[in-house]
Motif scaffolding. Sequence first.
Motif, short mmCIF file in Angstrom:
data_model
loop_
_atom_site.label_atom_id
_atom_site.label_comp_id
_atom_site.label_asym_id
_atom_site.label_seq_id
_atom_site.Cartn_x
_atom_site.Cartn_y
_atom_site.Cartn_z
N ARG A 1 -8.19 3.51 -1.70
CA ARG A 1 -7.86 3.49 -0.28
C ARG A 1 -9.09 3.12 0.58
O ARG A 1 -8.98 2.40 1.57
N VAL A 2 -10.25 3.57 0.14
CA VAL A 2 -11.48 3.23 0.87
C VAL A 2 -11.69 1.71 0.79
O VAL A 2 -11.99 1.06 1.80
N PHE A 3 -11.48 1.17 -0.39
CA PHE A 3 -11.64 -0.28 -0.59
C PHE A 3 -10.61 -1.06 0.24
O PHE A 3 -10.95 -1.99 0.98
N THR A 4 -9.33 -0.68 0.15
CA THR A 4 -8.29 -1.45 0.86
C THR A 4 -8.43 -1.27 2.38
O THR A 4 -8.18 -2.19 3.14
N ASN B 1 -4.66 1.26 -4.59
CA ASN B 1 -3.93 2.15 -3.67
C ASN B 1 -2.55 1.55 -3.33
O ASN B 1 -2.08 1.59 -2.20
N SER B 2 -1.95 0.95 -4.37
CA SER B 2 -0.72 0.17 -4.15
C SER B 2 0.32 0.50 -5.22
O SER B 2 0.01 1.15 -6.22
N ARG B 3 1.51 0.00 -4.98
CA ARG B 3 2.58 0.16 -5.97
C ARG B 3 3.42 -1.11 -5.99
O ARG B 3 3.62 -1.74 -4.94
N ILE B 4 3.88 -1.48 -7.18
CA ILE B 4 4.89 -2.53 -7.29
C ILE B 4 6.22 -1.81 -7.42
O ILE B 4 6.34 -0.90 -8.24
N VAL B 5 7.21 -2.20 -6.65
CA VAL B 5 8.53 -1.59 -6.76
C VAL B 5 9.59 -2.69 -6.83
O VAL B 5 9.63 -3.57 -5.96
N PHE C 1 0.82 -1.22 0.00
CA PHE C 1 0.00 0.00 0.00
C PHE C 1 0.85 1.26 0.00
O PHE C 1 1.91 1.32 0.64
N GLU C 2 0.33 2.23 -0.73
CA GLU C 2 1.02 3.52 -0.86
C GLU C 2 0.08 4.62 -0.36
O GLU C 2 -1.15 4.42 -0.33
N SER D 1 9.14 0.89 -11.10
CA SER D 1 7.91 0.79 -10.32
C SER D 1 6.69 0.93 -11.23
O SER D 1 6.79 1.37 -12.38
N ARG D 2 5.58 0.54 -10.67
CA ARG D 2 4.32 0.57 -11.41
C ARG D 2 3.21 0.87 -10.41
O ARG D 2 3.13 0.21 -9.36
N SER D 3 2.39 1.84 -10.72
CA SER D 3 1.32 2.24 -9.79
C SER D 3 0.03 1.49 -10.06
O SER D 3 -0.30 1.23 -11.22
N LEU D 4 -0.67 1.16 -9.01
CA LEU D 4 -1.96 0.50 -9.12
C LEU D 4 -2.99 1.33 -8.36
O LEU D 4 -3.32 1.03 -7.20
#
Length: 204
Positions: free
Chosen positions: A146-149, A194-198, A134-135, A187-190
Amino acid sequence: MLDFYGWTYDACLGPILSKTRHWMAAYVREKNLFPVLDLCTGTGAFCRIIGGGPQHSVWGLDLDGRFLRYARAKAPQIPFIQADAGRMPFPDSVFGAVILSYSVHDKGSGLRTAMMEEARRVLCAQGQILFLDFEMPWDRASRIGRVFTYSIERLAGGEHFRNSQQFMRAGGLRAFLALSHCIELESRSLPWGNSRIVAARFRE
Ligand SMILES: C[S@@+](CC[C@H](N)C(=O)[O-])C[C@H]1O[C@@H](n2cnc3c(N)ncnc32)[C@H](O)[C@@H]1O
C-alpha cells in the motif's frame, strides 16, 4: 513512431504487471471468454498478450489518444477504439469478457457507475468481468504494498489521485464489487501490489 507517453508507462509498469496480466489472459483463454474487451486499455499491453486473431478476438478501448497511438503502433492487428468507457460504441451482448485492469480506482463515481452499466450491457448472458484493482490492505505484505501503490498514485496526482483516495476510503475493490451487484467467481490476491484480481459476473 512509438508515443513517448505510452512507452514510458510500459517501461515503468510493464515488468511489474506482466505476470498478473498473463494470469488474466490465461483465465480468459481457459474459460474461452471471447471476444474480450479491455476497457480503458491504456498501452494495450493486455490485448497484446491475448494476441488477437479469429480464435482470440480482443478489442481495446481508451479515451487517451497518446496511449492509443502507442497501442496501435505496437499491435496493428488489434482494433483499438477511442471512446468514453461510459458511452461505448458497441451493440448489446457482444463480449464474453470485459477486463478492468486498474481502470476503476482512478475514475470519479459518476463515470464508475456509467462504466459498469455499459459493461453489463455489452456482456453476453454468460459473460464475465475481470477486475484488477486496489484492495484494503489485509496483511503485512499488503500494508507495505500500500505504501508503494500510494506513492505511485501520489505521483499520478490531480483527479486521478483524489478518485483513488476516495476509492480506498469507500473500501477498495471488495466494496466496489458489492456496490456494483457483482458476484465473485474466482479471485487471486497480490499482496505486494495491495491488489486483487477478481473474476465476477453481474447479479441477474
Ligand atoms: C490507470 S490506467 C490503466 C490502464 C491499463 N488498463 C493498465 O492496466 O495498465 C487508466 C486508463 O483509463 C483511461 N481512461 C480515463 N478516462 C477514460 C474514459 N472516460 N473512457 C475510457 N478510458 C478512460 C486512461 O486513459 C488510462 O489509460
